[in-house]
Design an enzyme around this catalytic site. Structure first.
Site, PDB file in Angstrom:
ATOM      1  N   GLY A  98       0.836  -1.199   0.000  1.00 46.54           N
ATOM      2  CA  GLY A  98       0.000   0.000   0.000  1.00 46.54           C
ATOM      3  C   GLY A  98       0.869   1.246   0.000  1.00 46.54           C
TER       4      GLY A  98
ATOM      5  N   GLY B 105       4.136   0.491   1.917  1.00 48.55           N
ATOM      6  CA  GLY B 105       4.850  -0.566   1.187  1.00 48.55           C
ATOM      7  C   GLY B 105       5.503  -0.029  -0.086  1.00 48.55           C
TER       8      GLY B 105
ATOM      9  N   ARG C 282      -8.033   2.212  10.129  1.00 43.75           N
ATOM     10  CA  ARG C 282      -9.385   2.469  10.623  1.00 43.75           C
ATOM     11  C   ARG C 282     -10.135   3.405   9.683  1.00 43.75           C
ATOM     12  NH1 ARG C 282     -11.321   4.065  16.467  1.00 43.75           N
ATOM     13  NH2 ARG C 282      -9.206   4.780  16.818  1.00 43.75           N
TER      14      ARG C 282
ATOM     15  N   HIS D 232       2.861   2.666  20.948  1.00 43.44           N
ATOM     16  CA  HIS D 232       2.609   3.606  19.851  1.00 43.44           C
ATOM     17  C   HIS D 232       1.141   4.012  19.909  1.00 43.44           C
ATOM     18  CE1 HIS D 232       3.000   5.558  16.060  1.00 43.44           C
ATOM     19  NE2 HIS D 232       2.143   4.763  15.457  1.00 43.44           N
TER      20      HIS D 232
ATOM     21  N   ARG E  35     -12.107   0.264  17.188  1.00 47.55           N
ATOM     22  CA  ARG E  35     -10.748  -0.226  17.324  1.00 47.55           C
ATOM     23  C   ARG E  35     -10.733  -1.766  17.337  1.00 47.55           C
ATOM     24  NH1 ARG E  35      -7.014   1.731  22.266  1.00 47.55           N
ATOM     25  NH2 ARG E  35      -5.948   3.121  20.868  1.00 47.55           N
TER      26      ARG E  35
ATOM     27  N   ASN F 239      -6.931  -7.054  11.478  1.00 44.96           N
ATOM     28  CA  ASN F 239      -5.473  -7.084  11.365  1.00 44.96           C
ATOM     29  C   ASN F 239      -4.848  -8.276  12.088  1.00 44.96           C
ATOM     30  OD1 ASN F 239      -5.579  -4.926   9.712  1.00 44.96           O
ATOM     31  ND2 ASN F 239      -4.695  -3.442  11.112  1.00 44.96           N
TER      32      ASN F 239
ATOM     33  N   ILE G 280       4.930  -3.021  11.002  1.00 45.74           N
ATOM     34  CA  ILE G 280       4.502  -1.617  11.047  1.00 45.74           C
ATOM     35  C   ILE G 280       2.989  -1.521  11.293  1.00 45.74           C
ATOM     36  CG2 ILE G 280       4.450   0.571   9.769  1.00 45.74           C
ATOM     37  CD1 ILE G 280       6.875  -0.180   8.259  1.00 45.74           C
ATOM     38  N   THR G 281       2.272  -2.598  10.971  1.00 38.98           N
ATOM     39  CA  THR G 281       0.803  -2.592  11.048  1.00 38.98           C
ATOM     40  C   THR G 281       0.296  -2.218  12.442  1.00 38.98           C
ATOM     41  OG1 THR G 281       0.747  -4.307   9.340  1.00 38.98           O
ATOM     42  CG2 THR G 281      -1.246  -4.057  10.670  1.00 38.98           C
TER      43      THR G 281
ATOM     44  N   ARG H  70       9.565  12.707  14.677  1.00 36.08           N
ATOM     45  CA  ARG H  70       8.616  13.838  14.731  1.00 36.08           C
ATOM     46  C   ARG H  70       9.039  14.801  15.834  1.00 36.08           C
ATOM     47  NH1 ARG H  70       3.467   9.890  13.689  1.00 36.08           N
ATOM     48  NH2 ARG H  70       3.441  10.165  11.428  1.00 36.08           N
TER      49      ARG H  70
HETATM   50  O1  TXD Z   1       4.329   3.939  13.314  1.00 40.93           O
HETATM   51  C1  TXD Z   1       3.666   3.078  12.814  1.00 40.93           C
HETATM   52  N1  TXD Z   1       3.836   1.806  13.161  1.00 40.93           N
HETATM   53  C2  TXD Z   1       2.639   3.405  11.807  1.00 40.93           C
HETATM   54  C3  TXD Z   1       1.662   2.402  11.478  1.00 40.93           C
HETATM   55  C4  TXD Z   1       2.627   4.651  11.124  1.00 40.93           C
HETATM   56  C5  TXD Z   1       1.744   4.876  10.109  1.00 40.93           C
HETATM   57  C6  TXD Z   1       0.779   3.880   9.650  1.00 40.93           C
HETATM   58  N2  TXD Z   1       0.765   2.687  10.429  1.00 40.93           N
HETATM   59  C7  TXD Z   1      -0.010   1.519   9.999  1.00 40.93           C
HETATM   60  O2  TXD Z   1       0.683   0.901   8.906  1.00 40.93           O
HETATM   61  C8  TXD Z   1      -1.395   1.756   9.442  1.00 40.93           C
HETATM   62  O3  TXD Z   1      -2.330   1.970  10.481  1.00 40.93           O
HETATM   63  C9  TXD Z   1      -1.632   0.456   8.717  1.00 40.93           C
HETATM   64  O4  TXD Z   1      -2.029  -0.568   9.642  1.00 40.93           O
HETATM   65  C10 TXD Z   1      -0.246   0.087   8.172  1.00 40.93           C
HETATM   66  C11 TXD Z   1      -0.070   0.262   6.684  1.00 40.93           C
HETATM   67  O5  TXD Z   1      -0.332   1.580   6.318  1.00 40.93           O
HETATM   68  P1  TXD Z   1      -0.522   1.986   4.757  1.00 40.93           P
HETATM   69  O6  TXD Z   1      -0.774   3.450   4.714  1.00 40.93           O
HETATM   70  O7  TXD Z   1       0.572   1.415   3.940  1.00 40.93           O
HETATM   71  O8  TXD Z   1      -1.886   1.203   4.463  1.00 40.93           O
HETATM   72  P2  TXD Z   1      -2.514   0.786   3.042  1.00 40.93           P
HETATM   73  O9  TXD Z   1      -2.106   1.753   1.989  1.00 40.93           O
HETATM   74  O10 TXD Z   1      -3.957   0.545   3.300  1.00 40.93           O
HETATM   75  O11 TXD Z   1      -1.801  -0.602   2.698  1.00 40.93           O
HETATM   76  C12 TXD Z   1      -2.102  -1.801   3.323  1.00 40.93           C
HETATM   77  C13 TXD Z   1      -1.949  -2.879   2.296  1.00 40.93           C
HETATM   78  C14 TXD Z   1      -3.012  -2.820   1.187  1.00 40.93           C
HETATM   79  O12 TXD Z   1      -2.358  -2.727  -0.082  1.00 40.93           O
HETATM   80  C15 TXD Z   1      -3.762  -4.146   1.324  1.00 40.93           C
HETATM   81  O13 TXD Z   1      -4.183  -4.706   0.069  1.00 40.93           O
HETATM   82  C16 TXD Z   1      -2.736  -5.016   1.990  1.00 40.93           C
HETATM   83  O14 TXD Z   1      -2.110  -4.154   2.944  1.00 40.93           O
HETATM   84  N3  TXD Z   1      -3.261  -6.198   2.679  1.00 40.93           N
HETATM   85  C17 TXD Z   1      -2.601  -7.370   2.686  1.00 40.93           C
HETATM   86  N4  TXD Z   1      -1.420  -7.734   2.165  1.00 40.93           N
HETATM   87  C18 TXD Z   1      -1.022  -8.998   2.347  1.00 40.93           C
HETATM   88  N5  TXD Z   1      -1.738  -9.912   3.045  1.00 40.93           N
HETATM   89  C19 TXD Z   1      -2.929  -9.593   3.588  1.00 40.93           C
HETATM   90  N6  TXD Z   1      -3.641 -10.490   4.265  1.00 40.93           N
HETATM   91  C20 TXD Z   1      -3.399  -8.261   3.421  1.00 40.93           C
HETATM   92  N7  TXD Z   1      -4.523  -7.608   3.821  1.00 40.93           N
HETATM   93  C21 TXD Z   1      -4.419  -6.346   3.356  1.00 40.93           C
END
Ligand code: TXD
Length: 319
Positions: free
Chosen positions: A12, A15, A83, A176, A89, A96, A119-120, A152
């Site tokens: 996403g 990524g 979210r 976090h 939540r 997740n 990171i999720t 930050r």
């Molecule tokens: O400091 C930190 N840890 C964070 C965490 C800072 C910022 C954002 N943070 C969290 O990172 C945010 O709350 C999300 O849980 C993750 C990923 O954020 P992103 O902005 O990259 O989210 P996206 O763009 O929605 O991307 C998630 C991708 C998306 O392409 C889905 O198709 C994919 O995850 N996805 C999967 N991939 C593989 N396998 C499975 N099961 C799956 N489910 C969804």
């Protein structure tokens, strides 16, 4: 020497940014894995097509097949959902947690020797679950949040003092979330702690308090501006710093979510603490001395993390 292999689980916003930075830095060849068809392939190809211009040699591949992450040296996990309006939540946690289960099994089967960086969100609970689901050693499964929260804090302080961001060091520990613990006493400009800078008249306590508050809400500030998602440039840069410290055995001392085994009087939980990050993953957990106020903040933060872990166990008693 063969190139390293970096597997990105989730292609996403974070990524895709991870893929771009990892390739530009030539950290290794990059595999983007996602369940969404076309997205990892498209992002991989787009980035690869920029390589002749920028002059880097990293191969990029997009996939929906865990076999393609085989033998990865580093796996960075952003898979899951963020979210959305109307979602609790617990809804997020439930979805997740299931994602962590499938990702953990995929990594266990195909990249059991990798350093895993989660990171999720909700970060501390997800990295804890991911370590259990994957069965990988605790020193090789880490969570990224502290580097971002500290960056930050450092950025806001550098702005306040009008000095280079490189001259500002800062530690944000704990979980976090809103309860994170920015440690003012251990944050410095060129080694001079913030309380001394207040005494020296560089700033006021009120301004420091406001910066601490802005740091705590740093994620929300970006979501409020973007509206359609959360931060991705700084989170990706933070995880890349972790991957680089591991690959190059730099042994950076950085705040990461690490599994505690007695440190800080805690066991069997992940929370943000300073660690030495080298070729063995988490090589050492640094036990910072807290004053009573800091201890209270840290304890509150740990309580919030434990609550999330308990919610995970309710949803999946196998944990
Ligand atoms: O400091 C930190 N840890 C964070 C965490 C800072 C910022 C954002 N943070 C969290 O990172 C945010 O709350 C999300 O849980 C993750 C990923 O954020 P992103 O902005 O990259 O989210 P996206 O763009 O929605 O991307 C998630 C991708 C998306 O392409 C889905 O198709 C994919 O995850 N996805 C999967 N991939 C593989 N396998 C499975 N099961 C799956 N489910 C969804």
């Amino acid at each position: 020497m063969a190139r390293k292999k970096i597997a990105l689980i989730g292609a996403g916003m974070i990524g895709g940014t991870l893929a771009h930075i990892a390739a530009q830095k030539e950290l290794g060849d990059v595999v983007l894995f996602d369940i969404a068809e076309g997205i990892p392939e498209g992002k991989g190809l787009d980035i690869a097509e920029s390589s002749p211009i920028d002059g880097y040699d990293s191969r990029l591949k997009g996939t929906q097949d865990y076999k393609d992450i085989a033998g990865a040296d580093v796996c960075i996990v952003t898979a899951g959902v963020a979210r959305k309006p109307g979602m609790s939540r617990d809804d997020l946690l439930g979805i997740n947690l299931k994602v962590m289960k499938s990702v953990g099994e995929g990594i266990k089967a195909h990249a059991p020797n990798a350093l895993v960086i989660c990171i999720t969100n909700p970060l501390d609970a997800m990295v804890w679950a991911l370590q259990k689901f994957s069965g990988l050693p605790e020193n090789k499964v880490l969570g990224m949040a502290g580097i971002l929260d500290s960056a930050r804090f450092r950025y806001f302080l550098a702005e306040e003092f009008d000095v280079s961001v490189e001259s500002v060091t800062a530690f944000v520990l704990g979980g976090h979330g809103d309860t994170m613990v920015p440690l003012v006493r251990y944050s410095t400009v060129a080694g001079i702690p913030l309380p001394d800078l207040v005494e020296m008249g560089w700033t006021s306590q009120d301004k420091i308090d406001a910066i601490v508050e802005r740091t705590r809400k740093g994620g929300g500030e970006i979501v409020g501006l973007l509206k359609t998602g959360s931060a991705y440039y700084a989170p990706a840069a933070s995880a890349i710093q972790m991957a680089e410290s591991y690959i190059k055995d730099k042994k950076l001392v950085v705040p990461c979510a690490a599994k505690l085994s007695g440190q800080y009087g805690l066991k069997d939980l992940y929370v943000g603490v300073p660690i030495v990050l080298g070729a063995d993953g988490c090589e050492r957990i640094v036990e910072v001395k807290f004053n009573p106020d800091e201890k209270e903040m840290f304890d509150n933060s740990v309580a919030a993390v434990k609550e999330l872990m308990e919610a995970c166990v309710k949803l999946d008693p196998s944990l």
